[in-house]
Design an enzyme around this catalytic site. Structure first.
Site, PDB file in Angstrom:
ATOM      1  N   TYR A 138     -27.732 -83.348 -38.942  1.00  0.00           N
ATOM      2  CA  TYR A 138     -27.612 -84.224 -37.529  1.00  0.00           C
ATOM      3  C   TYR A 138     -26.144 -84.601 -37.569  1.00  0.00           C
ATOM      4  CZ  TYR A 138     -28.834 -87.930 -34.021  1.00  0.00           C
ATOM      5  OH  TYR A 138     -28.773 -88.442 -32.771  1.00  0.00           O
ATOM      6  N   ALA A 140     -23.422 -83.370 -38.808  1.00  0.00           N
ATOM      7  CA  ALA A 140     -22.523 -82.384 -38.661  1.00  0.00           C
ATOM      8  C   ALA A 140     -22.803 -81.761 -37.409  1.00  0.00           C
ATOM      9  CB  ALA A 140     -22.906 -81.487 -39.715  1.00  0.00           C
ATOM     10  N   LYS A 142     -23.667 -83.100 -34.410  1.00  0.00           N
ATOM     11  CA  LYS A 142     -23.145 -84.080 -33.570  1.00  0.00           C
ATOM     12  C   LYS A 142     -21.582 -84.012 -33.557  1.00  0.00           C
ATOM     13  CE  LYS A 142     -26.857 -85.564 -31.172  1.00  0.00           C
ATOM     14  NZ  LYS A 142     -27.287 -85.004 -29.952  1.00  0.00           N
ATOM     15  N   ILE A 171     -30.653 -96.721 -30.596  1.00  0.00           N
ATOM     16  CA  ILE A 171     -31.073 -96.957 -29.178  1.00  0.00           C
ATOM     17  C   ILE A 171     -32.793 -96.875 -29.325  1.00  0.00           C
ATOM     18  CG2 ILE A 171     -31.236 -96.172 -26.824  1.00  0.00           C
ATOM     19  CD1 ILE A 171     -28.429 -97.171 -27.809  1.00  0.00           C
TER      20      ILE A 171
HETATM   21  N1  LIG Z   1     -32.337 -93.074 -29.900  1.00  0.00           N
HETATM   22  C1  LIG Z   1     -31.076 -93.229 -30.874  1.00  0.00           C
HETATM   23  O1  LIG Z   1     -31.048 -94.280 -31.660  1.00  0.00           O
HETATM   24  C2  LIG Z   1     -29.933 -92.058 -30.623  1.00  0.00           C
HETATM   25  C3  LIG Z   1     -28.767 -92.520 -31.134  1.00  0.00           C
HETATM   26  C4  LIG Z   1     -27.715 -91.859 -30.991  1.00  0.00           C
HETATM   27  C5  LIG Z   1     -27.809 -90.481 -30.457  1.00  0.00           C
HETATM   28  N2  LIG Z   1     -29.035 -89.951 -29.904  1.00  0.00           N
HETATM   29  C6  LIG Z   1     -29.364 -89.077 -29.097  1.00  0.00           C
HETATM   30  O2  LIG Z   1     -29.679 -88.999 -27.887  1.00  0.00           O
HETATM   31  C7  LIG Z   1     -30.472 -87.886 -27.234  1.00  0.00           C
HETATM   32  C8  LIG Z   1     -31.893 -88.294 -26.894  1.00  0.00           C
HETATM   33  O3  LIG Z   1     -32.484 -88.870 -27.739  1.00  0.00           O
HETATM   34  P1  LIG Z   1     -33.618 -89.913 -27.575  1.00  0.00           P
HETATM   35  O4  LIG Z   1     -33.454 -91.027 -28.708  1.00  0.00           O
HETATM   36  O5  LIG Z   1     -33.846 -89.928 -26.265  1.00  0.00           O
HETATM   37  O6  LIG Z   1     -34.831 -89.130 -28.255  1.00  0.00           O
HETATM   38  P2  LIG Z   1     -36.289 -88.522 -27.826  1.00  0.00           P
HETATM   39  O7  LIG Z   1     -36.973 -89.571 -26.989  1.00  0.00           O
HETATM   40  O8  LIG Z   1     -36.743 -87.978 -29.167  1.00  0.00           O
HETATM   41  O9  LIG Z   1     -35.819 -87.287 -26.844  1.00  0.00           O
HETATM   42  C9  LIG Z   1     -35.396 -86.072 -27.159  1.00  0.00           C
HETATM   43  C10 LIG Z   1     -35.555 -85.115 -26.090  1.00  0.00           C
HETATM   44  O10 LIG Z   1     -35.037 -83.994 -26.755  1.00  0.00           O
HETATM   45  C11 LIG Z   1     -35.616 -82.906 -26.284  1.00  0.00           C
HETATM   46  N3  LIG Z   1     -35.680 -81.636 -27.028  1.00  0.00           N
HETATM   47  C12 LIG Z   1     -35.839 -81.757 -28.309  1.00  0.00           C
HETATM   48  N4  LIG Z   1     -35.961 -80.447 -28.784  1.00  0.00           N
HETATM   49  C13 LIG Z   1     -35.703 -79.540 -27.532  1.00  0.00           C
HETATM   50  C14 LIG Z   1     -35.618 -78.040 -27.449  1.00  0.00           C
HETATM   51  N5  LIG Z   1     -35.677 -77.369 -28.459  1.00  0.00           N
HETATM   52  N6  LIG Z   1     -35.684 -77.663 -26.085  1.00  0.00           N
HETATM   53  C15 LIG Z   1     -35.698 -78.569 -25.442  1.00  0.00           C
HETATM   54  N7  LIG Z   1     -35.558 -79.937 -25.372  1.00  0.00           N
HETATM   55  C16 LIG Z   1     -35.555 -80.253 -26.548  1.00  0.00           C
HETATM   56  C17 LIG Z   1     -37.163 -83.487 -26.041  1.00  0.00           C
HETATM   57  O11 LIG Z   1     -37.744 -82.716 -24.827  1.00  0.00           O
HETATM   58  P3  LIG Z   1     -39.259 -81.974 -24.849  1.00  0.00           P
HETATM   59  O12 LIG Z   1     -39.874 -82.368 -26.109  1.00  0.00           O
HETATM   60  O13 LIG Z   1     -39.821 -82.652 -23.525  1.00  0.00           O
HETATM   61  O14 LIG Z   1     -38.547 -80.667 -24.760  1.00  0.00           O
HETATM   62  C18 LIG Z   1     -37.062 -84.865 -25.784  1.00  0.00           C
HETATM   63  O15 LIG Z   1     -37.002 -85.102 -24.435  1.00  0.00           O
HETATM   64  C19 LIG Z   1     -30.336 -87.091 -28.614  1.00  0.00           C
HETATM   65  O16 LIG Z   1     -29.290 -85.906 -28.448  1.00  0.00           O
HETATM   66  C20 LIG Z   1     -29.953 -87.870 -29.830  1.00  0.00           C
HETATM   67  O17 LIG Z   1     -29.623 -87.284 -30.728  1.00  0.00           O
HETATM   68  C21 LIG Z   1     -30.246 -90.872 -29.788  1.00  0.00           C
END
Ligand SMILES: NC(=O)c1ccc[n+]([C@@H]2O[C@H](COP(=O)([O-])OP(=O)(O)OC[C@H]3O[C@@H](n4cnc5c(N)ncnc54)[C@H](OP(=O)(O)O)[C@@H]3O)[C@@H](O)[C@H]2O)c1
Length: 233
Positions: A138, A140, A142, A171
């Site tokens: 993850y 790497a 990002k 988050i």
């Molecule tokens: N939450 C945190 O603490 C946090 C912190 C830092 C960064 N982030 C980043 O923020 C972003 C959103 O995360 P979130 O926390 O909102 O997570 P989440 O609720 O798990 O949402 C992740 C999303 O990614 C989509 N996804 C995953 N694999 C996919 C694929 N192969 N094709 C198409 N869509 C795909 C999923 O959509 P579907 O399953 O509907 O396709 C889902 O809507 C991510 O990039 C994550 O790395 C999150």
């Protein structure tokens, strides 16, 4: 009316980003593998069902963008947690497919449609800058996106398109809660001087502000409640 495209639209930060862009009057193409989850987002949303990690999926997305695209937000991501000793090659490859190759290749496919004055925004993570055990694939992937973003800010900047990254800390979404109970979340919240984790809407409002700021490009914006600013007491 401006047009935006958001991947990962069914998730916590993605859904909040779609809602924030709608509230600013954008028409939003909302990409997910589960189109049903997107129909509830309301008027102004065009659901696009696609698997981002396939060429077919990215071609479907590109075909859905008929006119100029003002804002492209890459939110979709996966966050496997495997320490080196038990890390599977497949995990490493899938993580890079979804977190790195998909947004970069989708940007390439959509680049001809990006409007001057527009922006490409990558949602990365503070883990690209400050590590945690078990997050190698993850972190790497990002970090690779942030490196690519800087190159894109130069290449796309020549025609007035900006590129930037938003790096959230913890988050409160399904991704953050996976495999954690309330006590774990409380312990993580205590790592921030603000004593809490962030809300998806707080990240979404930064995405909108970044999309609207015409001089912001080539930068990684951290939004983490000062969790990575220094050492806690
Ligand atoms: N939450 C945190 O603490 C946090 C912190 C830092 C960064 N982030 C980043 O923020 C972003 C959103 O995360 P979130 O926390 O909102 O997570 P989440 O609720 O798990 O949402 C992740 C999303 O990614 C989509 N996804 C995953 N694999 C996919 C694929 N192969 N094709 C198409 N869509 C795909 C999923 O959509 P579907 O399953 O509907 O396709 C889902 O809507 C991510 O990039 C994550 O790395 C999150």
């Amino acid at each position: 009316m401006k047009t935006a495209l958001v991947t990962g639209a069914s998730g916590g930060i993605g859904r909040a980003t779609v809602e924030a862009l709608l509230s600013r009057g954008h028409r939003v193409l909302a990409v997910s593998r589960q189109a049903r989850a997107l129909t509830a987002l309301g008027d102004g949303v065009v659901p696009v069902e696609a698997e981002l990690s396939t060429e077919d999926g990215r071609a479907r997305i590109a075909a859905a963008v008929s006119g100029p695209l003002d804002v492209l937000v890459h939110v979709a991501g996966v966050n496997p947690r495997e320490p080196l000793a038990s890390m599977r090659e497949d995990t490493l490859r899938t993580c890079f497919e979804v977190n790195f190759f998909a947004p970069i290749l989708l940007t390439q496919a959509l680049a001809p449609k990006l409007a001057a004055g527009g922006a490409v925004i990558f949602v990365t993570s503070t883990l690209s800058q400050r590590a945690a055990p078990g997050t190698l694939p993850y972190a790497a992937s990002k970090a690779a996106v942030e490196g690519a973003m800087r190159v894109l800010s130069l290449e796309l900047g020549e025609r007035g398109v900006r590129a930037l990254a938003i790096a959230p800390g913890l988050i409160d979404t399904a991704m953050m809660r996976e495999g954690r109970n309330e006590q774990d979340v409380a312990a993580l919240a205590a790592l921030s001087p603000l004593g809490r984790v962030g809300d998806a809407a707080e990240v979404a409002s930064l995405v909108v502000a970044a999309a609207e700021n015409r001089f912001l490009s080539g930068a990684v914006l951290t939004i983490d409640g000062a969790m990575t600013a220094g050492f806690p007491r």
